[in-house]
Design a protein around this motif. Structure first.
Motif, PDB file in Angstrom:
ATOM      1  N   GLY A 263       5.400  -0.779   7.575  1.00  0.00           N
ATOM      2  CA  GLY A 263       6.691  -0.161   7.751  1.00  0.00           C
ATOM      3  C   GLY A 263       7.860  -1.049   7.377  1.00  0.00           C
ATOM      4  O   GLY A 263       8.954  -0.872   7.886  1.00  0.00           O
ATOM      5  N   THR A 264       7.662  -2.022   6.495  1.00  0.00           N
ATOM      6  CA  THR A 264       8.739  -2.895   6.062  1.00  0.00           C
ATOM      7  C   THR A 264       9.715  -2.135   5.173  1.00  0.00           C
ATOM      8  O   THR A 264       9.308  -1.411   4.271  1.00  0.00           O
ATOM      9  CB  THR A 264       8.174  -4.096   5.294  1.00  0.00           C
ATOM     10  N   SER A 265      11.028  -2.308   5.411  1.00  0.00           N
ATOM     11  CA  SER A 265      12.060  -1.632   4.629  1.00  0.00           C
ATOM     12  C   SER A 265      13.086  -2.637   4.148  1.00  0.00           C
ATOM     13  O   SER A 265      13.268  -3.707   4.723  1.00  0.00           O
ATOM     14  CB  SER A 265      12.750  -0.543   5.464  1.00  0.00           C
ATOM     15  N   ASP A 266      13.791  -2.258   3.071  1.00  0.00           N
ATOM     16  CA  ASP A 266      14.818  -3.127   2.513  1.00  0.00           C
ATOM     17  C   ASP A 266      15.815  -2.270   1.749  1.00  0.00           C
ATOM     18  O   ASP A 266      15.483  -1.186   1.264  1.00  0.00           O
ATOM     19  CB  ASP A 266      14.180  -4.158   1.576  1.00  0.00           C
TER      20      ASP A 266
ATOM     21  N   LEU B 141       0.857  -1.185   0.000  1.00  0.00           N
ATOM     22  CA  LEU B 141       0.000   0.000   0.000  1.00  0.00           C
ATOM     23  C   LEU B 141       0.895   1.239   0.000  1.00  0.00           C
ATOM     24  O   LEU B 141       1.180   1.842   1.022  1.00  0.00           O
ATOM     25  CB  LEU B 141      -0.921  -0.015   1.216  1.00  0.00           C
ATOM     26  N   GLY B 142       1.363   1.591  -1.192  1.00  0.00           N
ATOM     27  CA  GLY B 142       2.282   2.702  -1.319  1.00  0.00           C
ATOM     28  C   GLY B 142       3.720   2.259  -1.153  1.00  0.00           C
ATOM     29  O   GLY B 142       4.005   1.189  -0.599  1.00  0.00           O
ATOM     30  N   VAL B 143       4.636   3.076  -1.653  1.00  0.00           N
ATOM     31  CA  VAL B 143       6.057   2.759  -1.551  1.00  0.00           C
ATOM     32  C   VAL B 143       6.866   4.046  -1.608  1.00  0.00           C
ATOM     33  O   VAL B 143       6.504   5.002  -2.296  1.00  0.00           O
ATOM     34  CB  VAL B 143       6.484   1.795  -2.688  1.00  0.00           C
ATOM     35  N   ASP B 144       7.952   4.089  -0.837  1.00  0.00           N
ATOM     36  CA  ASP B 144       8.941   5.162  -0.907  1.00  0.00           C
ATOM     37  C   ASP B 144      10.258   4.531  -1.319  1.00  0.00           C
ATOM     38  O   ASP B 144      10.695   3.539  -0.713  1.00  0.00           O
ATOM     39  CB  ASP B 144       9.105   5.863   0.440  1.00  0.00           C
ATOM     40  N   ALA B 145      10.917   5.102  -2.324  1.00  0.00           N
ATOM     41  CA  ALA B 145      12.154   4.508  -2.833  1.00  0.00           C
ATOM     42  C   ALA B 145      13.203   5.577  -3.096  1.00  0.00           C
ATOM     43  O   ALA B 145      12.904   6.628  -3.668  1.00  0.00           O
ATOM     44  CB  ALA B 145      11.882   3.726  -4.112  1.00  0.00           C
TER      45      ALA B 145
ATOM     46  N   ALA C  84      13.860  -4.606  -2.262  1.00  0.00           N
ATOM     47  CA  ALA C  84      14.894  -3.921  -3.038  1.00  0.00           C
ATOM     48  C   ALA C  84      15.746  -4.956  -3.760  1.00  0.00           C
ATOM     49  O   ALA C  84      16.272  -5.871  -3.142  1.00  0.00           O
ATOM     50  CB  ALA C  84      15.753  -3.061  -2.114  1.00  0.00           C
ATOM     51  N   ASN C  85      15.878  -4.795  -5.070  1.00  0.00           N
ATOM     52  CA  ASN C  85      16.645  -5.740  -5.875  1.00  0.00           C
ATOM     53  C   ASN C  85      17.535  -5.001  -6.867  1.00  0.00           C
ATOM     54  O   ASN C  85      17.098  -4.014  -7.479  1.00  0.00           O
ATOM     55  CB  ASN C  85      15.698  -6.655  -6.667  1.00  0.00           C
ATOM     56  N   PRO C  86      18.776  -5.469  -7.075  1.00  0.00           N
ATOM     57  CA  PRO C  86      19.644  -4.889  -8.097  1.00  0.00           C
ATOM     58  C   PRO C  86      19.437  -5.525  -9.470  1.00  0.00           C
ATOM     59  O   PRO C  86      20.383  -5.714 -10.227  1.00  0.00           O
ATOM     60  CB  PRO C  86      21.049  -5.177  -7.554  1.00  0.00           C
ATOM     61  N   SER C  87      18.201  -5.850  -9.788  1.00  0.00           N
ATOM     62  CA  SER C  87      17.860  -6.453 -11.076  1.00  0.00           C
ATOM     63  C   SER C  87      16.346  -6.413 -11.243  1.00  0.00           C
ATOM     64  O   SER C  87      15.602  -6.372 -10.252  1.00  0.00           O
ATOM     65  CB  SER C  87      18.348  -7.898 -11.145  1.00  0.00           C
ATOM     66  N   LEU C  88      15.900  -6.445 -12.500  1.00  0.00           N
ATOM     67  CA  LEU C  88      14.466  -6.605 -12.780  1.00  0.00           C
ATOM     68  C   LEU C  88      14.127  -8.046 -13.147  1.00  0.00           C
ATOM     69  O   LEU C  88      12.964  -8.377 -13.347  1.00  0.00           O
ATOM     70  CB  LEU C  88      14.020  -5.671 -13.908  1.00  0.00           C
TER      71      LEU C  88
ATOM     72  N   TRP D 286      22.453   1.449  -5.896  1.00  0.00           N
ATOM     73  CA  TRP D 286      22.114   1.432  -4.473  1.00  0.00           C
ATOM     74  C   TRP D 286      20.662   1.846  -4.375  1.00  0.00           C
ATOM     75  O   TRP D 286      20.257   2.861  -4.964  1.00  0.00           O
ATOM     76  CB  TRP D 286      22.978   2.407  -3.673  1.00  0.00           C
ATOM     77  N   THR D 287      19.860   1.054  -3.675  1.00  0.00           N
ATOM     78  CA  THR D 287      18.446   1.383  -3.556  1.00  0.00           C
ATOM     79  C   THR D 287      17.931   1.067  -2.159  1.00  0.00           C
ATOM     80  O   THR D 287      18.335   0.071  -1.537  1.00  0.00           O
ATOM     81  CB  THR D 287      17.602   0.625  -4.613  1.00  0.00           C
ATOM     82  N   SER D 288      17.063   1.924  -1.676  1.00  0.00           N
ATOM     83  CA  SER D 288      16.417   1.743  -0.380  1.00  0.00           C
ATOM     84  C   SER D 288      14.915   1.884  -0.578  1.00  0.00           C
ATOM     85  O   SER D 288      14.447   2.875  -1.152  1.00  0.00           O
ATOM     86  CB  SER D 288      16.918   2.793   0.618  1.00  0.00           C
ATOM     87  N   VAL D 289      14.174   0.880  -0.137  1.00  0.00           N
ATOM     88  CA  VAL D 289      12.726   0.847  -0.346  1.00  0.00           C
ATOM     89  C   VAL D 289      12.005   0.707   0.983  1.00  0.00           C
ATOM     90  O   VAL D 289      12.371  -0.137   1.816  1.00  0.00           O
ATOM     91  CB  VAL D 289      12.322  -0.320  -1.271  1.00  0.00           C
ATOM     92  N   HIS D 290      11.010   1.531   1.188  1.00  0.00           N
ATOM     93  CA  HIS D 290      10.151   1.438   2.371  1.00  0.00           C
ATOM     94  C   HIS D 290       8.715   1.268   1.897  1.00  0.00           C
ATOM     95  O   HIS D 290       8.217   2.054   1.096  1.00  0.00           O
ATOM     96  CB  HIS D 290      10.256   2.692   3.238  1.00  0.00           C
ATOM     97  N   ALA D 291       8.066   0.196   2.362  1.00  0.00           N
ATOM     98  CA  ALA D 291       6.702  -0.110   1.932  1.00  0.00           C
ATOM     99  C   ALA D 291       5.778  -0.189   3.125  1.00  0.00           C
ATOM    100  O   ALA D 291       6.182  -0.603   4.218  1.00  0.00           O
ATOM    101  CB  ALA D 291       6.670  -1.422   1.156  1.00  0.00           C
ATOM    102  N   ASN D 292       4.529   0.188   2.892  1.00  0.00           N
ATOM    103  CA  ASN D 292       3.498   0.044   3.913  1.00  0.00           C
ATOM    104  C   ASN D 292       2.942  -1.379   3.880  1.00  0.00           C
ATOM    105  O   ASN D 292       3.405  -2.227   3.125  1.00  0.00           O
ATOM    106  CB  ASN D 292       2.385   1.063   3.692  1.00  0.00           C
TER     107      ASN D 292
END
Length: 322
Positions: A134-137, A79-83, A181-185, A115-121
């Motif tokens: 509040g899960t983050s990766d 439910l939403g994402v901050d990256a 968070a992944n360094p690939s698609l 480098w990526t940081s993801v925070h998801a609800n």
């Protein structure tokens, strides 16, 4: 037929090296392209000399999708994402010795690091299990490699140029379907692209455009199929001696719905976005001989749907011709 040579080399910002910069609408809410980053000064100019061109790019973006929207990431929905995403891309292009004529050819290879940081609800996995609010990766590693087997440049005149290319993203980065968070698609992406440059030296003006389609294979780990994307970036530049300043505009338009179990629950998760912002360039010569170009741009999102909305998208580049 007049061709690109001599002084033109000094102005090249290696636009054909400007890979469709990558991130994570499409699965992860971004896909490969970042609107407004694929166009540059002299983007369609392939030199008529057998030179090497080295390009270093640094992209940073801080984007989000509001908590009122579900986002597909790694076989789940959030439910939403901050990256926050930082890309470093090192590219080497070889311009082949094709002799006189209106056509010139090149090939290039790009090694990206992310480098990526993801925070998801709060969200739900494909199996129906929920994960906590509040899960983050985070992830930091080599990203999927990008290469252009063939770039064909055509010179309509000394001031008008076109470049056609076929480009490929290969899924060489590490991928974990359970990670945010992944360094690939985890898919192959094929990118046919056309670029155009028109220069008006008597006014110090330059116009550039890049249009491309992106075709994705299915992510076998999540059974997610991204729909094709159409991207268009344009730039107008005014030169003041070695300096230049202008405006960049870009858009990403999804051509259809995504498919797969997660995408189907989100009605195809179709998206688009539009960005606009300023760019500054500077051209010089290394040791008085080798053309060296720098640029920095800021391309904030103006409007978006089902793609990351970022007011902090900044791209800096350095290019050396030798």
């Amino acid at each position: 037929m007049k061709r690109a040579s001599g002084p033109v080399l000094a102005a090249i910002a290696a636009g054909n090296l400007m890979a469709p910069l990558a991130g994570h609408a499409t699965e992860g809410a971004l896909g490969r392209p970042v609107a407004g980053t694929s166009v540059s000064s002299n983007v369609a100019v392939i030199p008529d000399q057998p030179v090497w061109i080295a390009n270093l790019q640094q992209l940073y973006m801080d984007g989000s999708i509001s908590g009122g929207r579900q986002v597909p990431i790694g076989g789940r929905t959030t439910l939403g994402v901050d990256a926050k995403i930082a890309f470093t891309l090192a590219t080497l292009m070889k311009v082949w010795d094709t002799g006189p004529g209106a056509w010139n050819f090149a090939s290039s290879f790009t090694l990206p690091y992310v480098w990526t940081s993801v925070h998801a609800n709060a969200g739900v996995t494909a199996g129906g299990a929920s994960f906590s609010r509040g899960t983050s990766d985070r992830a930091s590693n080599l990203y999927d490699i990008y290469f252009s087997p063939i770039i064909a440049g055509f010179h309509f005149s000394q001031n008008s140029h076109m470049a056609l290319s076929f480009n490929v993203w290969a899924p060489t980065g590490q991928y974990d379907k359970n990670a945010l968070a992944n360094p690939s698609l985890n898919n192959w992406t094929f990118v046919p692209q056309a670029a155009f440059t028109h220069v008006m030296p008597q006014y110090g003006l330059e116009f550039n455009g890049v249009a491309a389609f992106q075709f994705y294979t299915r992510n076998s780990a999540t059974d997610y199929q991204n729909a094709p994307l159409f991207t268009l970036d344009v730039m107008g530049l005014k030169k003041f001696g070695a300096w230049g300043t202008g405006i960049v505009m870009g858009t990403v338009q999804q051509l259809g719905n995504d498919t797969g179990p997660t995408a189907d629950r989100l009605n195809g998760f179709r998206g688009h976005d539009f960005t606009i912002g300023p760019i500054v360039t500077y051209d010089t010569k290394l040791g008085g001989k080798a053309p060296l170009s720098f640029s920095v741009r800021w391309v904030p999102t103006v409007t978006s749907k089902n793609r990351l909305d970022s007011t902090a998208t900044v791209l800096a580049t350095a290019t050396l011709v030798f």
